[in-house]
Design a protein around this motif. Structure first.
Motif, PDB file in Angstrom:
ATOM      1  N   ILE A 112      -4.129  -2.881  47.638  1.00 59.45           N
ATOM      2  CA  ILE A 112      -3.916  -4.295  47.992  1.00 59.45           C
ATOM      3  C   ILE A 112      -5.079  -4.854  48.793  1.00 59.45           C
ATOM      4  O   ILE A 112      -5.097  -6.028  49.137  1.00 59.45           O
ATOM      5  N   GLN A 113      -6.059  -4.005  49.091  1.00 61.04           N
ATOM      6  CA  GLN A 113      -7.205  -4.447  49.879  1.00 61.04           C
ATOM      7  C   GLN A 113      -8.411  -4.635  48.962  1.00 61.04           C
ATOM      8  O   GLN A 113      -8.427  -5.582  48.190  1.00 61.04           O
ATOM      9  N   VAL A 134       3.313   2.325  49.764  1.00 58.75           N
ATOM     10  CA  VAL A 134       4.651   2.137  49.198  1.00 58.75           C
ATOM     11  C   VAL A 134       4.561   2.391  47.702  1.00 58.75           C
ATOM     12  O   VAL A 134       3.476   2.403  47.119  1.00 58.75           O
ATOM     13  N   ALA A 135       5.706   2.585  47.070  1.00 60.19           N
ATOM     14  CA  ALA A 135       5.741   2.818  45.630  1.00 60.19           C
ATOM     15  C   ALA A 135       5.003   1.697  44.895  1.00 60.19           C
ATOM     16  O   ALA A 135       5.117   0.525  45.243  1.00 60.19           O
ATOM     17  N   GLY A 136       4.190   2.084  43.928  1.00 62.17           N
ATOM     18  CA  GLY A 136       3.456   1.116  43.128  1.00 62.17           C
ATOM     19  C   GLY A 136       2.061   0.802  43.666  1.00 62.17           C
ATOM     20  O   GLY A 136       1.273   0.135  43.002  1.00 62.17           O
ATOM     21  N   GLN A 137       1.747   1.278  44.856  1.00 61.56           N
ATOM     22  CA  GLN A 137       0.421   1.050  45.436  1.00 61.56           C
ATOM     23  C   GLN A 137      -0.351   2.371  45.474  1.00 61.56           C
ATOM     24  O   GLN A 137       0.237   3.446  45.339  1.00 61.56           O
ATOM     25  N   THR A 138      -1.654   2.273  45.695  1.00 66.92           N
ATOM     26  CA  THR A 138      -2.510   3.461  45.730  1.00 66.92           C
ATOM     27  C   THR A 138      -3.451   3.369  46.923  1.00 66.92           C
ATOM     28  O   THR A 138      -3.958   2.289  47.237  1.00 66.92           O
ATOM     29  N   PHE A 139      -3.688   4.507  47.558  1.00 70.49           N
ATOM     30  CA  PHE A 139      -4.685   4.595  48.618  1.00 70.49           C
ATOM     31  C   PHE A 139      -5.895   5.305  48.043  1.00 70.49           C
ATOM     32  O   PHE A 139      -5.778   6.402  47.497  1.00 70.49           O
ATOM     33  N   HIS A 140      -7.060   4.655  48.122  1.00 68.54           N
ATOM     34  CA  HIS A 140      -8.298   5.167  47.540  1.00 68.54           C
ATOM     35  C   HIS A 140      -9.207   5.712  48.638  1.00 68.54           C
ATOM     36  O   HIS A 140      -9.412   5.056  49.657  1.00 68.54           O
ATOM     37  N   HIS A 141      -9.795   6.885  48.400  1.00 70.47           N
ATOM     38  CA  HIS A 141     -10.775   7.475  49.312  1.00 70.47           C
ATOM     39  C   HIS A 141     -12.154   7.316  48.682  1.00 70.47           C
ATOM     40  O   HIS A 141     -12.332   7.616  47.492  1.00 70.47           O
TER      41      HIS A 141
END
Length: 146
Positions: A112-113, A134-141
């Motif tokens: 979302i960022q 939350v469900a449906g989102q992803t955290f990227h490294h």
């Protein structure tokens, strides 16, 4: 005597004093890490973007440690996005990292960022966590060699 018999007895509990617990964990982890990779020699990094009135409208918070810059927080107010300020802030952070002697930069961002911003700046995705925060989102490294 077996290896299990040599182990020290200990209990696990939830602590009310988070600050004291954090201090003890940091102290122990730091000693462990330093014995293996050398002193952390950490330096905080704080950069700001200010408007014509001096109000903060963006910024970057990070930590220079060992041979890397970790970018913890990075924000540009919506009214100031798309004008090259993000690129300029990140470039300034990378320069500070190079001056420090860092070999690279690493950071994380949510779907979302701005996950599309970093590859344009030469970063490569080195990991992701699906359904976070939350469900449906992803955290990227992301990371970038300097």
């Amino acid at each position: 005597m077996s290896a299990a018999a040599d182990r020290k007895q200990a209990t696990i509990q939830r602590e009310a004093d988070v600050a004291a617990t954090r201090e003890a964990v940091v102290r122990g982890l730091s000693a462990h890490n330093e014995a293996r990779v050398g002193p952390r020699k950490a330096e905080p990094l704080a950069l700001s973007l200010r408007d014509e009135n001096g109000a903060m409208v963006g910024g970057l918070i990070g930590e220079l440690k060992w041979q890397w810059l970790y970018v913890d927080l990075f924000w540009i107010d919506e009214a100031h996005r798309g004008a090259g300020h993000g690129e300029a802030l990140l470039a300034m952070a990378e320069k500070a990292a190079r001056d420090y002697g860092a070999r690279g930069v690493y950071l994380g961002t949510m779907s979302i960022q701005a996950p599309g911003f970093y590859p344009r700046m030469g970063y490569r995705e080195c990991g992701r966590m699906e359904d976070y925060p939350v469900a449906g989102q992803t955290f990227h490294h992301f990371m970038k060699a300097l």
